[in-house]
Motif scaffolding. Structure first.
Motif, mmCIF file in Angstrom:
data_model
loop_
_atom_site.group_PDB
_atom_site.id
_atom_site.type_symbol
_atom_site.label_atom_id
_atom_site.label_comp_id
_atom_site.label_asym_id
_atom_site.label_seq_id
_atom_site.Cartn_x
_atom_site.Cartn_y
_atom_site.Cartn_z
ATOM 1 N N ALA A 1 0.740 -1.092 0.132
ATOM 2 C CA ALA A 1 -0.149 -0.325 -0.002
ATOM 3 C C ALA A 1 0.504 1.302 -0.192
ATOM 4 O O ALA A 1 0.291 2.227 -0.483
ATOM 5 N N ALA A 2 1.678 0.664 0.795
ATOM 6 C CA ALA A 2 3.129 2.741 0.594
ATOM 7 C C ALA A 2 3.058 2.873 -0.243
ATOM 8 O O ALA A 2 3.557 3.562 -1.264
ATOM 9 N N GLN A 3 3.722 1.460 -1.230
ATOM 10 C CA GLN A 3 4.919 1.656 -2.830
ATOM 11 C C GLN A 3 3.360 1.944 -4.071
ATOM 12 O O GLN A 3 4.047 2.874 -4.615
ATOM 13 N N LEU B 1 1.370 4.398 -2.558
ATOM 14 C CA LEU B 1 1.084 5.423 -2.595
ATOM 15 C C LEU B 1 2.480 6.603 -3.035
ATOM 16 O O LEU B 1 2.241 7.864 -2.800
#
Lengths: 376, 289
Positions: B167-169, B171
């Motif tokens: 999810a972080a990547q 975003l």
């Protein structure tokens, strides 16, 4: 007007440890549409989505975004964002910071971030929740935060991986409506993955039916429902009676010992075919007036209608009717010509469509078999 | 009757476990010189310790060593845990875990001697004048703390939803940003407990320190040991009491942070189970339809 292709998959193949997950998937997705990939678990729909997001790399084939090859780009350089099935919210951040995450990474000014987050919170109806900790939210609220977090980067395409899979039935219905509204308001292309055919039909502009790593059919929900290409699609989308038939000539099909008028043509004379008849397209009439007659073996009250199982010529049909029919009675059935959908034989022929496995009689039968097996 | 017996039994166990410590604490407050006869209450042995330069120096040495060893072991161990967690091959992962666990099972004396032999060998190869020093001691302490750090951090990493870094990547984070912004904050509670654990282990180690420190750098445990060799006076008891309480406090802190965290995890897990059961029930109803 020519529709603009936003995402293009060309000949995607993927296998894990020698097991083929996707074989030669090619697919075009257009701007501003709601596309659903539908199939049972393990059909490769999530893998396809993850390849578009950049979390997986295809063994063969390429992914194009807006005409450019992005196959080798990492996820953080793609203009798509993902909503995960289990939300994947950052547990150490509150609602506001979760949604702001994308903009913070992009180092946008604080003022813009505040404005955007407020707007997103409004969009997903969570305006008073910004200070709340994400672990204190309900499943539905968490999913809204996940959607807002993914939308704040203004992606051209939003990928949704069974986003409503972990919610209960009623909430799922509400969220479906909300997703539709959000899509309308934002005008972003949605690629939605689900195994729920009802969800797929009611939400999408286009449905992609997948099985065993292959695309079975692509089309508008109504076309997929009315004109399935093979027995697999017919069975997976809605209820269907699928019978062996023979196409005598154009507009004449023979099945269950009777010749019917139909609206299909273009088959060879006497070609064996699969014939789909939807349960709601069969009318129940008095035995002497029926085209076919059969014995009612099971009646289930479903609310809006009754679902009855009728045995006709050793084949069990499912019929949906609003009139009550007594079990063990003989009835006649009448079918309009446009209710027949004739399909060419495929690898899925004879695997689906008979409702003998549907009844509780069958369950009793299989239990007996188990017991016999044990005795031996 | 049975209940009374089990209570007495439990009491006896605690008595045997804690009697030596109680005696030690009591005698540390003895006003006389004797280690067998209690004459009266006094803090004179504590005062003596705080006046003794050798003891204070050893205490400072130990603090410097333990803090450095704990911090370095935590950094290295956390990175190692992340690396092990990301291994795709299950066989390789379990092989690496076995290898990292061996120093934990090894008797301290074996670890100590083998490290000493290694340091001597390496110094010979590199033509160094001094073989054993603060640095060899530090390396030794980091070495035996590492498996405990890895063992503390790895379960937390396993608890992490694997979609979280994705999810972080998704975003816009690079993998490195994702580690610092999402993964590290998630595992931070267990990183802290790992550090406390490492500090405690390093602080009260004697055997391995004894083999790897040389004569120039004396830790508290080595100092106590050398005091015993001279003469047994209550000042040893008071010093040991201080060490005991220091370690006790750390252990309480460790258990407290760990159990609060565990409680939270367990609560979340229970909630997930409940939701899953509800969903399954719902699906069951759908099938019945």
């Amino acid at each position: 007007m020519e529709k603009h292709k936003i995402i293009e998959l060309k000949g995607i193949c993927k296998s894990y440890g020698g097991e083929k997950v996707l074989s030669d998937i090619s697919l075009d997705i257009y701007d501003n549409e709601f596309v659903t990939m539908l199939g049972p678990s393990g059909c490769g729909k999530t893998t396809t989505l993850r390849i578009i997001a950049g979390f997986e790399h295809p063994d063969k084939g390429s992914v194009y975004f807006d005409g450019k090859d992005i196959t080798a780009l990492p996820p953080y350089q793609r203009h798509v964002n993902t909503v995960f099935q289990k939300y994947a919210l950052f547990p150490h951040l509150n609602v506001y910071e979760n949604i702001a995450f994308g903009l913070r990474v992009a180092k946008r000014p604080e003022e813009e971030i505040r404005e955007q987050v407020k707007e997103m919170l409004r969009l997903v109806n969570l305006s008073s929740f910004e200070k709340r900790h994400v672990t204190t939210l309900s499943g539905g609220q968490q999913q809204r935060v996940a959607i807002a977090r993914a939308l704040i980067n203004k992606p051209r395409v939003l990928l949704l991986d069974e986003p409503l899979g972990a919610l209960d039935l009623k909430l799922r219905k509400d969220m479906q409506q909300e997703l539709k509204n959000i899509r309308k308001q934002t005008g972003i292309t949605f690629i939605y993955v689900t195994h729920d055919q009802e969800e797929a039909l009611s939400l999408s502009d286009r449905v992609i039916v997948m099985n065993a790593g292959e695309i079975q059919q692509v089309g508008a929900p109504i076309d997929i429902y009315n004109e399935p290409v093979n027995a697999y699609v017919a069975d997976f989308i809605g209820e269907s009676n699928i019978l062996d038939g023979v196409m005598l000539e154009d507009y004449k099909v023979r099945l269950a010992g009777h010749t019917f008028d139909c609206v299909d043509k273009g088959f060879e004379a006497n070609e064996p075919v699969d014939v789909v008849i939807r349960p709601e397209d069969v009318d129940v009439v008095a035995p002497e007036k029926g085209m076919l007659t059969g014995l009612v073996t099971q009646v289930t009250f479903m609310g809006v209608h009754y679902e009855i199982i009728v045995e006709i010529d050793h084949f069990k049909w499912m019929i949906q009717t609003t009139d009550y029919v007594a079990p063990d009675s003989r009835i006649g059935i009448y079918i309009e010509p446009d209710a027949f959908h004739v399909m060419k034989k495929s690898e899925y022929s004879d695997l689906f469509g008979d409702y003998s496995s549907y009844s509780f009689e069958h369950e009793l039968l299989s239990e007996n078999v188990d017991e016999e097996a044990l005795e031996e | 009757m049975k209940k009374v017996f089990s209570k007495v039994y439990l009491g006896l166990i605690f008595l045997f476990l804690y009697a030596p410590l109680i005696v030690m604490v009591l005698i540390s407050f003895n006003s006389g010189d004797s280690t067998t006869q209690i004459e009266g209450f006094s803090l004179k042995w504590y005062r003596e310790i705080f006046r003794d330069h050798g003891t204070l120096q050893a205490f400072r040495n130990t603090l410097v060593l333990s803090v450095l060893a704990a911090v370095l072991a935590t950094v290295i161990g956390t990175l190692a845990a992340v690396g092990i967690h990301k291994m795709r091959s299950k066989r390789l992962r379990s092989a690496v875990m076995t290898v990292t666990n061996i120093p934990m099972m090894n008797p301290d004396i074996v670890t100590g001697i083998s490290l000493m032999l290694l340091f001597v060998f390496a110094a010979r190869m590199l033509n160094l004048e001094t073989t054993l020093s603060f640095y060899t001691l530090l390396i030794a302490h980091i070495t035996f703390c590492l498996p405990y750090v890895i063992l503390n951090v790895l379960p937390k990493l396993r608890q992490m939803d694997k979609n979280l870094p994705e999810a972080a990547q998704d975003l816009g984070c690079t993998p490195l940003q994702s580690f610092f912004k999402v993964e590290l904050p998630f595992i931070m509670p267990s990183v802290w407990t790992a550090m406390i654990m490492a500090f405690t282990l390093s602080f009260d180690d004697f055997v391995i320190s004894n083999f790897t420190s040389g004569s120039s750098y004396e830790t508290l445990t080595i100092h106590i040991y050398s005091m015993i060799k001279k003469s047994v006076k209550p000042n040893i008891y008071s010093l040991s009491t201080i060490v005991f309480f220091a370690v006790l406090v750390l252990l309480i802190v460790y258990n407290f942070t760990d159990s609060a965290d565990d409680r939270r995890e367990r609560a979340i897990e229970r909630a997930n189970l409940r939701r899953e059961r509800r969903l399954r029930k719902e699906r069951g109803e759908l099938v019945e339809e």
